[in-house]
Every structure is written in C-alpha cells, then in structure tokens.
Scaffold this motif. Sequence first.
Motif, short mmCIF file in Angstrom:
data_model
loop_
_atom_site.label_atom_id
_atom_site.label_comp_id
_atom_site.label_asym_id
_atom_site.label_seq_id
_atom_site.Cartn_x
_atom_site.Cartn_y
_atom_site.Cartn_z
N GLU A 81 51.40 31.59 43.12
CA GLU A 81 52.85 31.79 43.17
C GLU A 81 53.28 32.38 44.51
OE1 GLU A 81 56.34 34.32 40.83
OE2 GLU A 81 54.36 34.05 39.90
N ILE A 82 52.49 33.31 45.04
CA ILE A 82 52.80 33.90 46.35
C ILE A 82 52.78 32.81 47.43
CG2 ILE A 82 51.93 35.46 48.14
CD1 ILE A 82 50.91 37.28 45.91
N CYS A 83 51.75 31.95 47.37
CA CYS A 83 51.64 30.88 48.36
C CYS A 83 52.78 29.88 48.22
CB CYS A 83 50.30 30.16 48.20
SG CYS A 83 48.86 31.21 48.54
N ALA A 84 53.15 29.55 46.99
CA ALA A 84 54.23 28.60 46.76
C ALA A 84 55.57 29.13 47.28
CB ALA A 84 54.32 28.27 45.27
N LYS A 85 55.84 30.42 47.01
CA LYS A 85 57.08 31.02 47.50
C LYS A 85 57.13 31.01 49.03
CE LYS A 85 58.01 34.05 43.54
NZ LYS A 85 58.12 35.46 43.08
N PHE A 86 55.97 31.25 49.65
CA PHE A 86 55.93 31.22 51.11
C PHE A 86 56.27 29.82 51.62
CE2 PHE A 86 53.63 30.40 55.06
CZ PHE A 86 54.09 31.43 55.86
N CYS A 87 55.81 28.80 50.90
CA CYS A 87 56.13 27.41 51.30
C CYS A 87 57.63 27.15 51.25
CB CYS A 87 55.41 26.42 50.39
SG CYS A 87 53.61 26.44 50.57
N TYR A 88 58.34 27.79 50.32
CA TYR A 88 59.78 27.60 50.17
C TYR A 88 60.57 28.57 51.05
CZ TYR A 88 59.44 24.37 46.24
OH TYR A 88 59.20 23.26 45.45
N GLY A 89 59.86 29.45 51.77
CA GLY A 89 60.55 30.42 52.62
C GLY A 89 61.18 31.55 51.85
N MET A 90 60.76 31.77 50.63
CA MET A 90 61.33 32.84 49.81
C MET A 90 60.69 34.19 50.18
SD MET A 90 61.48 31.00 46.10
CE MET A 90 62.40 29.48 45.85
N ILE A 91 61.37 35.24 49.80
CA ILE A 91 60.89 36.58 50.10
C ILE A 91 59.63 36.88 49.28
CG2 ILE A 91 61.41 39.05 49.97
CD1 ILE A 91 64.35 38.33 50.39
N VAL A 92 58.57 37.29 49.98
CA VAL A 92 57.29 37.64 49.35
C VAL A 92 56.87 38.99 49.91
CG1 VAL A 92 54.87 37.04 49.06
CG2 VAL A 92 56.60 35.24 49.07
N THR A 93 56.47 39.88 49.04
CA THR A 93 56.01 41.21 49.46
C THR A 93 54.51 41.32 49.26
OG1 THR A 93 58.13 42.20 48.83
CG2 THR A 93 56.25 43.70 49.13
N LEU A 94 53.81 41.58 50.35
CA LEU A 94 52.36 41.75 50.31
C LEU A 94 52.02 43.23 50.45
CD1 LEU A 94 51.18 38.80 52.61
CD2 LEU A 94 51.20 38.88 50.12
N ASN A 95 51.03 43.68 49.68
CA ASN A 95 50.57 45.07 49.77
C ASN A 95 49.06 45.11 49.53
OD1 ASN A 95 50.14 45.03 46.89
ND2 ASN A 95 52.35 45.37 46.64
N ALA A 96 48.51 46.31 49.44
CA ALA A 96 47.06 46.45 49.32
C ALA A 96 46.52 45.87 48.03
CB ALA A 96 46.68 47.93 49.41
N TYR A 97 47.35 45.75 47.01
CA TYR A 97 46.87 45.27 45.72
C TYR A 97 46.83 43.75 45.60
CZ TYR A 97 47.25 50.07 44.04
OH TYR A 97 47.08 51.42 43.88
N ASN A 98 47.69 43.04 46.37
CA ASN A 98 47.73 41.58 46.21
C ASN A 98 47.35 40.81 47.46
OD1 ASN A 98 49.95 41.81 47.89
ND2 ASN A 98 51.47 41.29 46.33
N VAL A 99 47.13 41.50 48.59
CA VAL A 99 46.91 40.80 49.84
C VAL A 99 45.60 40.02 49.84
CG1 VAL A 99 45.81 42.77 50.99
CG2 VAL A 99 47.00 41.04 52.35
N ILE A 100 44.54 40.55 49.22
CA ILE A 100 43.26 39.84 49.20
C ILE A 100 43.36 38.58 48.37
CG2 ILE A 100 40.84 39.98 48.48
CD1 ILE A 100 41.49 41.56 50.99
N ALA A 101 44.03 38.66 47.22
CA ALA A 101 44.21 37.47 46.38
C ALA A 101 45.01 36.41 47.13
CB ALA A 101 44.91 37.86 45.08
N ALA A 102 46.06 36.84 47.81
CA ALA A 102 46.89 35.89 48.56
C ALA A 102 46.11 35.27 49.71
CB ALA A 102 48.14 36.58 49.08
N ARG A 103 45.31 36.08 50.38
CA ARG A 103 44.52 35.56 51.51
C ARG A 103 43.49 34.53 51.05
NH1 ARG A 103 42.24 33.22 54.65
NH2 ARG A 103 41.44 33.82 56.71
N CYS A 104 42.83 34.80 49.95
CA CYS A 104 41.83 33.85 49.44
C CYS A 104 42.49 32.58 48.92
CB CYS A 104 41.01 34.51 48.33
SG CYS A 104 39.99 35.89 48.88
#
Length: 608
Positions: A81-104
């Motif tokens: 969902e984080i990656c999909a929102k980034f594709c649409y240019g929507m606001i996404v907040t990354l922090n220490a708890y979700n950044v590794i999941a988003a990166r992978c």
Amino acid sequence: MKFMKLGSNPDTFQDDGNEISIVATELVSDVTVRIGTTKFYLHKFPLLSKCARFQKMIPTTGDENIEILIHDIPGGAKAFEICAKFCYGMIVTLNAYNVIAARCAAEYLEMNETVDKGNLIYKIDVFLGSSIFRSWKDSIIVLGTTKAHLPWSEDLKLVSHCIDSIASKASTDTSKVEWSYSYNRKKLPTENGLDLEWNGVKRQQSVPHDWWAEDLTDLDIDSYKQVITAIKTKGMVPKDVIGEAIKAYTYRKLPSLSKVSMVHGDAKVRAMLVTITCLLPSEKGSVSCSFLLKLLKATNLLKCGELCRKELMKRIGRQLDEASVSDLLIPTVDGETTVYDIDMILSIVEEFVRQDTKNAQKHNSGEVDVHVQAPSASMIKVAKVVDGYLAEVAKDPNTPILKFIHLAETISVNTRPVHDGLYRAIDMYLKEHPSLGKSDKKKLCSLMDCKKLSPDACAHAVQNERLPLRTVVQVLYHEQTRASAAVTIRADSICVGSYESSRSGATTNTEDEWDGVMAVEDLSLSNSKTNKLDKCETDGNAKIRSNGKVKGGATPKKAAAAHGKTTVPSKGGQCGERSSSDSSDSAILQKLELPKRTPSRSTKPAVV
C-alpha cells in the motif's frame, strides 16, 4: 523519532474491509492486485510508471481488467500500500517502524532509478542514511523490524548497516554522547543528577560507560548477538562494560534468573542461555562470579548441553574467590540422590586450584610445593568458602563420605590458616550421619589439623562426644602444649628485666617442636598407646568414660590456666568394669598430665 513524508496528493485510498479501492477519480479501475485476502483496485498507468515488475506482468495493450496475484512480497499488503500510494503521488509517511518493509517491497517491485528518477528506492535510501542510521534509538527500532523481512533485509545490507550504526555509537567516547538514551538502573552517587564543583558551580554529570546497555535489551537474542559481536570487534568498549551489558540483558529477558525460584523454560530459553554464555567476554572479571554461577545453575536445570556447562565451570574456576557459599548451592538434576551437585563444585574447585598453582609457578619461575609455598590470598578465601559449602552439604543425609572427603582434600592443609570451618563441617557431618563407622570417622577427622583449631573450637572439641577419642586426645595434647609454651614465655619474661632480654630468654615451642614432643611421648609409651586406643574406641569408649569418672582417678578440679592443664569430661550414662583399655587410656591421660575428673562429658550441639 525521525520521519519522512513523500507525495503531495491527498490520500484517496479507502479501506473497505478486505477490499481497497481508489475513490475521487472518474477513471474505472483496470487492474486488480490481490495480496492474501486484500484486493487493490488500481490503474495501470501509475503502476507502470514506477514499477519495473509490473511492466513485465501487465500488458500495455487491451482494455480488459487484469487481476494479478502476489503472494511473496515482503511486508505484505501494508508495505504494498505504501508503494502504491507513492505511485499515485499521495502523501506517505515513513518512520523507523515501516521504512524497512517499504524498502524491501520497493526492491521487490523494482522501483529503481532505471524506471524513474527519484524513485522510491532512492528516496528511502536517502532517508535511512541521513536520518535513521544517525539516530541511536531509531537504529535499534529499525534493527528490530529487519527480522520479519529476511532474507530481503539482509541481502539489501539493511541489517549490517543497522548493526554498524549501533555498534559505532556504543563505541563512541562518552564525552561525545549527545543523543538521548534510557538509563533507569541504579547509578553511583556521583553519577546521579547534578553535582557541585569545588567553586559551587553546578555541572551536568558525565555519561556512564554502560549508557547503551539498557536500550539494547529490547532486541531479540539474534540481533543482540550481532550487535555485541560488532562492539567487541571494534575493541573500544572495556570488557567489564560489555559484561555488565550482557548481565542487564539476561535479567531483562530471564527475570527469574536473579531470584531463588527455579528457572523454567523451553528450547527457546535454552538457546538464549547458550548464546549468552558464548557472548560473555573471556577476560577474567568481566562479569561477576555470582552471575556466572546463576547462569550455571540455570543451564544445569534446563540441560543446555555439556559444552555450555563446561565453559561456565571453567570461567567460574578462574574467579572462584569472589563466590559465596549460597552461590555454590546448585541443586542436582532429576535422578540424583543428593540435594546439591557436589561433583560440579568439585570440578570448579579443581579448576581454581590448577589456575592458582599455574599462576604461582609463573610468579616463582619454577615448581611450587603447595605444602611449603605460602597460599595466595585468593586461595585462602576459596578454602573458607569450601569449608562453608562442606558444612551445608553435610546436612544432607545422602551426601557420600567419599565425596565429602575428596572435596575437603582438594584444598591443601597449608591453605587453611585456621581449621575451625573444617571442624564445623566435620562435626555437622558426624551429627547428620550417626551410623558412621569407626574407620570412616577416623578418615573424616584426619582431614583436620588439631594444631590449627582456635581455643573456642578446642573447648568444643574436647567435649564433643561425636569425635573419636583419638581426635579428642590430640586436641588435648596440642592445647596443653600450647598452654605450657605460653607459661614458659611468661615466666621467662618475668625473670628478664628488659624487653630485649625477654626476647632472647623466652622459649616457644614451634609446631615442629610439638611434633618432636609427640615423638618423645610415642617413644615412651611405645606402640601400646595406639593399639590400646584402637581397642578402646572399638569398645565404644565405654571403659574410660564410665559413671563420669576415669578409673583409678579421684574427683577432678578445674586446672589453673597458669599450669596449662585441661580437663576432659567423660560420657554420662556409661559404666563398666576396669580393664586393660582403661589402664592404657588412663596412662595416656596421665602422660599428658591431665587433672583427674569425675563430671561426665556433656553432649554438645554441632558447631554452628
């Protein structure tokens, strides 16, 4: 906590239970992505513009709706969902708890620079390097999340970057630590809060050396092992600080270890204990002996393996002089008859003796005779602790006499300046094992050197009916010899007017001279003394201690201290006819110049 916001368009994702669709758009969804039970109704163009993986899976021609099943994306539906929102240019907040999941997940979808400049992978890497890995607490949080995304997080070097960041900060000089950390453990008075300098100006206290230990207790054992190993490799942190950190981690994960209660656990706990044992610094004194013994007790009860047990025993053996008697009381495992594991303590004591002898040889550059060489201070401490331990295990009716003797003999006689502790242990064993045979009693009492008993211990021994008569006679003899020597010195001092002449005129019998006197007595009594003593003890001592009188003797009077005389009460309630044994023992007592006596030997309790 550090965070980063991506995109500028409002979030139009609507969560409808198991289905997520995009609203506030006139375009109809033309691609459905299913991840587990979650469906995303999306559009081809935004996905194809950012994700190389979708370019391979979605045909660019055709208007039909395409459904794509993804089952192995790291991070699952939330990361996608984080990656999909980034594709649409929507606001996404990354922090220490979700950044590794988003990166992978971004790596899985191939959202790299070859597809689009400033893609998600690039932005996350910048955020990690500029913010997350520079933050002490965020680095720890991130490391804790990497385990759920293996092997992706490891292949992408995210784990190693986290570990290096944490280890580097833990190895930083304490004067340069400017970030926040947790430290709720007890501090030294000078380390707590504000202090006053000599001129009255307040200053903030310096950072404690183990400031990082408490924060790392949040990590799982695998991540913790990697961090501690990295800290050791850098070599900037003292070994005792590392040992204190491992101790704090152990008590956090296994709180029952610090209590008297039994340690319970499964395979996971056993694996943790083995790992903790392997992490301990090898240097002596890096952790306390008490903590090592608690680990040994836990590993023994949980059967963590022979290698782990032997490693702990070896470490304990090197610093056994720090232990207390209560630390050594390690219960036996199922199937053993004794309460405490004597064999284990015996092995530890033997290891300590080997190390102490080895150190003495290095110091003296040659062979060391333990019977001549003065014992080290640590050896004297261990001897005292072992005697206390023997007194405890003596209370167990199932303690074999051979194990008791073997452990007592592991510490040489020369190591014990005073034998009161050993006498107490022997007396306790005799009390708890009343059916002990004559020869076993002799073996037990032969461990003790009567010349090294204090006056109080001697006074107790001569009235102790549990001791063999031979031992009582030896105590009496050495006590009388010591008293006679003291009288001689006092008399000579009176005769000589000055201190210097008193020193030259006084004569003191040394231990060697006592032995010589005993030899003269043995010659005068020939061999009949020993033979008849044996016969007397075989008759249960009844002949010389009957009716509170010694045969052939009158009522005794208390010997004056100036004459160095000692009285020996006899056993009450025992009577019999005069025999050759009576005559022999009376001769021995007369030879020792003992006063005649009638009161019976009172039963004394065991030395406590």
